[in-house]
Design a protein around this motif. Structure first.
Motif, PDB file in Angstrom:
ATOM      1  N   LYS A 112       0.833  -1.201   0.000  1.00  0.00           N
ATOM      2  CA  LYS A 112       0.000   0.000   0.000  1.00  0.00           C
ATOM      3  C   LYS A 112       0.867   1.251   0.000  1.00  0.00           C
ATOM      4  O   LYS A 112       1.892   1.305   0.686  1.00  0.00           O
ATOM      5  CB  LYS A 112      -0.900   0.032   1.240  1.00  0.00           C
ATOM      6  N   CYS A 121       0.211   4.891   1.237  1.00  0.00           N
ATOM      7  CA  CYS A 121      -0.799   5.527   2.056  1.00  0.00           C
ATOM      8  C   CYS A 121      -0.215   6.686   2.849  1.00  0.00           C
ATOM      9  O   CYS A 121       1.005   6.859   2.926  1.00  0.00           O
ATOM     10  CB  CYS A 121      -1.452   4.516   3.000  1.00  0.00           C
ATOM     11  N   GLU A 180      -4.858   7.149   5.133  1.00  0.00           N
ATOM     12  CA  GLU A 180      -5.506   7.310   3.834  1.00  0.00           C
ATOM     13  C   GLU A 180      -4.731   6.531   2.770  1.00  0.00           C
ATOM     14  O   GLU A 180      -3.512   6.582   2.728  1.00  0.00           O
ATOM     15  CB  GLU A 180      -5.621   8.793   3.461  1.00  0.00           C
ATOM     16  N   VAL A 181      -5.441   5.826   1.916  1.00  0.00           N
ATOM     17  CA  VAL A 181      -4.814   4.932   0.942  1.00  0.00           C
ATOM     18  C   VAL A 181      -4.803   5.584  -0.436  1.00  0.00           C
ATOM     19  O   VAL A 181      -5.833   6.059  -0.925  1.00  0.00           O
ATOM     20  CB  VAL A 181      -5.562   3.581   0.883  1.00  0.00           C
ATOM     21  N   TYR A 182      -3.627   5.584  -1.081  1.00  0.00           N
ATOM     22  CA  TYR A 182      -3.475   6.171  -2.404  1.00  0.00           C
ATOM     23  C   TYR A 182      -3.380   5.124  -3.499  1.00  0.00           C
ATOM     24  O   TYR A 182      -3.735   5.377  -4.650  1.00  0.00           O
ATOM     25  CB  TYR A 182      -2.221   7.055  -2.450  1.00  0.00           C
ATOM     26  N   ALA A 231       3.699  10.508   1.769  1.00  0.00           N
ATOM     27  CA  ALA A 231       3.220   9.124   1.779  1.00  0.00           C
ATOM     28  C   ALA A 231       4.271   8.192   2.372  1.00  0.00           C
ATOM     29  O   ALA A 231       5.443   8.545   2.530  1.00  0.00           O
ATOM     30  CB  ALA A 231       2.866   8.682   0.366  1.00  0.00           C
TER      31      ALA A 231
END
Length: 671
Positions: A167, A169, A174-176, A204
């Motif tokens: 991931k 994030c 919050e996940v990108y 991130a």
């Protein structure tokens, strides 16, 4: 288009750069008027202005090298920096009530050059898995809509396939972007994916977790922006590389600097350790107290030179370490250590192999390695530097001579660049020149970091250098600041380099790059963080000169009128001709507090048209660019008439570049 008069009247500081015109040159004149420089027109070195890259201030890892994962192969150690270890910049991740253990091991590495790896033993994956998180270099910058290439080596130690989740994030969860896969068997295997990003961020992190009870080993975890400079694999950060390319340098010196001869003989930079697959390269401590992944290695340096049309100038240690080894940064002291004479034969062979790697056919041993990396054509290596501002000791001189004699005998086509110490004068400088003269070294490397006043007062430094001895490479110079007055003092000095372009072979400002969060040396030409960069006033001076180069210096063109009571030698000028375009280029520097009149003798030039293109860099002497205010000092474009050049008003604190067409001059050109 802004008129020249409005620039003077309004004291405009803001400028718009058009690098297709621009390059500056001049010759400082004393306050008391004297006759113009009276030597005949002369040829100027084709390689006069270039750049010098050294991995300090995180210029490579965390900078020009586009890798976004810090300590990707777990090779950081306390010898790099106090308190560091294999898990520096990594966090053990156990969210969602999972638990297990993490260890750093060395018993079954990918290869002997990359000995450390992480083993995860997941007892319970919980809701979100157990794994590790990398913090990047002060966070990972992501751009919405762009893609990033992830890769990792995983050894599935458990008998069954393991579900893995990667991931990108934020620190708050919050996940990108997400990539899910299953391992496909035991033993080290490389897993890859292209990950698209949903939104932009500069902070991130990358998290890799296993989603079931299992045991696995991890190494060489990598994340690259898909868009690198020229889209090269294992490539460079695009904006930084393009900013260097915009200088249009004629050469690139690499990889240093003090980095080359290192902190003790075991820390000497070995080029062979930096080529081949990145997971096979041998990493080491940086003399500037951090770590070199050597992902940016000699192959990448050569490739970058080719991409920007610059000649490569690799520098190799002269068989001795830095005189400041062991932290002895004291004038007159020496921590210089030397390779045993019994090792010099193999060390010299490494240098011969470098030439073969760069220039040899694909049928040669090292030419084949270059071809295997994806470049069957040679890199056309012309220069090699031996040594870097070394203390002039018997140990240095004996080993330099061994290298020099062998290279001259086996590769007379290669131009060797020697060294004459770290200062523009003094014992090492004098001894170094005596030694270079005895050996007839083709080019010697001079360094100086001095005040603006020094640069103004030394404009005639090379006027009387003997043209019969070694040429000069000014490998490192800067005026101890990034204010406009610093840049203008360098511009004034650079006019003398053009005037003496028959003896000054090359010149490069130093250092080139510095990460604002990890700066170990000031000043630098370009500063950056993860999000952006700033071009200093010094950068624009270098650019104005380098993109407006000529191949012939024409004397007796520019003279100044100024109050004879003035105490400063702050005026400089030069006139060069570019035979490729037929253009004549005037460079006029006024580093003083009042405007001055420059008189251009057009009768000595065969002007073919009325169009004049002018660039001006001006402002207040203490103006400087910063990340928050990057455009305080930048060039602007203006127009002047040919008739204006009879009495050209040069503003206070300014560099003006004027370019127009003219037929070939009728003066004798000396070679």
């Amino acid at each position: 288009m802004i008129s020249f008069k409005s620039i003077i009247k309004g004291n405009i500081i803001l400028f718009l750069l058009f690098p297709e015109f621009a390059h500056s040159q001049a010759s400082i004149l004393p306050a008391t008027p004297v006759a113009p420089f009276s030597h005949p027109a002369k040829r100027i070195s084709a390689d006069l202005f270039g750049v010098f890259f050294e991995d300090l201030s995180y210029a490579a890892d965390g900078g020009l090298y586009a890798e976004l994962i810090q300590n990707r192969s777990f090779e950081y150690s306390a010898s790099d920096r106090k308190g560091w270890n294999s898990l520096t910049n990594w966090e053990y991740t156990t969210e969602g009530f999972g638990y297990g253990t993490i260890s750093v091991e060395t018993s079954q590495p990918i290869n002997a050059n990359n000995p450390h790896y992480v083993v995860l033993n997941i007892d319970d994956p919980g809701q979100n898995g157990v794994g590790i998180t990398n913090l990047g270099y002060d966070g990972i910058r992501l751009k919405k809509g762009e893609r990033y290439n992830f890769s990792a080596y995983i050894n599935q130690i458990s008998s069954k396939a393991i579900p893995v989740e990667v991931k990108l994030c934020g620190r708050k969860g919050e996940v990108y972007s997400v990539f899910k896969f299953n391992t496909s068997g035991r033993g080290w295997r490389k897993y890859t994916s292209s990950m698209s990003v949903k939104r932009s961020t500069d902070s991130a992190v990358l998290t890799l977790v296993a989603r079931q009870k299992s045991k696995l080993a991890l190494d060489e975890i990598s994340l690259f922006p898909q868009e690198t400079f020229k889209n090269e694999a294992n490539g460079l950060r695009a904006d930084l590389a393009q900013t260097i390319a915009d200088l249009k340098p004629k050469f690139v010196r690499f990889p240093g600097g003090c980095l080359v001869h290192g902190d003790g003989v075991n820390n000497i930079y070995r080029w062979k350790n930096t080529i081949g697959p990145v997971e096979n390269r041998i990493q080491q401590r940086n003399i500037w107290s951090y770590h070199q992944s050597v992902g940016l290695g000699f192959y990448e340096y050569f490739r970058f030179c080719e991409d920007i049309g610059a000649k490569p100038l690799p520098v190799i240690a002269a068989g001795v370490s830095c005189q400041n080894s062991g932290g002895t940064w004291v004038i007159g002291s020496t921590g210089q250590k030397a390779l045993p004479f019994t090792e010099m034969k193999s060390y010299i062979q490494d240098i011969l192999d470098l030439i073969e790697y760069a220039n040899g056919p694909v049928t040669s041993t090292w030419g084949a390695k270059r071809a295997a990396a994806g470049h069957p054509k040679p890199f056309h290596l012309q220069y090699i530097g031996i040594g870097n501002e070394d203390k002039q000791t018997d140990a240095f001189r004996s080993r330099f001579k061994m290298i020099y004699d062998e290279l001259r005998a086996k590769h007379p086509e290669i131009t060797i660049v020697g060294t004459v110490g770290p200062s523009p004068n003094g014992e090492d400088y004098n001894l170094g020149w005596d030694f270079a003269n005895r050996l007839a070294v083709p080019v010697v490397d001079e360094h100086f970091y001095e005040t603006p006043r020094w640069f103004l007062d030394n404009n005639n430094r090379y006027d009387n250098y003997s043209r019969a001895r070694s040429h000069v490479y000014i490998g490192e110079y800067a005026s101890q600041g990034t204010k406009l007055i610093n840049a203008l003092s360098e511009a004034a000095f650079m006019t003398s380099l053009e005037r003496n372009g028959d003896v000054v072979k090359m010149a490069s400002y130093a250092p080139l790059l510095a990460n604002l969060n990890h700066t170990s040396w000031n000043p630098n030409l370009i500063y950056f963080n993860n999000d952006t960069l700033v071009r200093t006033a010094n950068y624009y001076v270098q650019q104005l000169f380098s993109v407006n180069e000529g191949d012939t210096y024409i004397p007796n063109i520019i003279s100044f009128e100024r109050d004879q009571s003035a105490k400063d030698s702050t005026l400089a000028s030069s006139c060069v001709r570019d035979s490729k375009t037929g253009d004549v280029i005037l460079k006029i520097v006024n580093a003083g507090p009042t405007a001055a009149v420059a008189k251009v003798n057009l009768s000595l030039l065969n002007v073919t048209g009325d169009l004049i293109v002018s660039k001006i860099l001006t402002g207040n002497p203490n103006d400087q660019n910063s990340i928050d205010h990057p455009a305080v000092v930048i060039p602007i474009s203006t127009r002047v008439k040919l008739t204006d050049l009879d009495s050209f008003l040069s503003p206070a604190y300014s560099l003006t570049v004027i370019r127009f067409s003219a037929k070939s001059n009728q003066h004798h050109v000396s070679n």
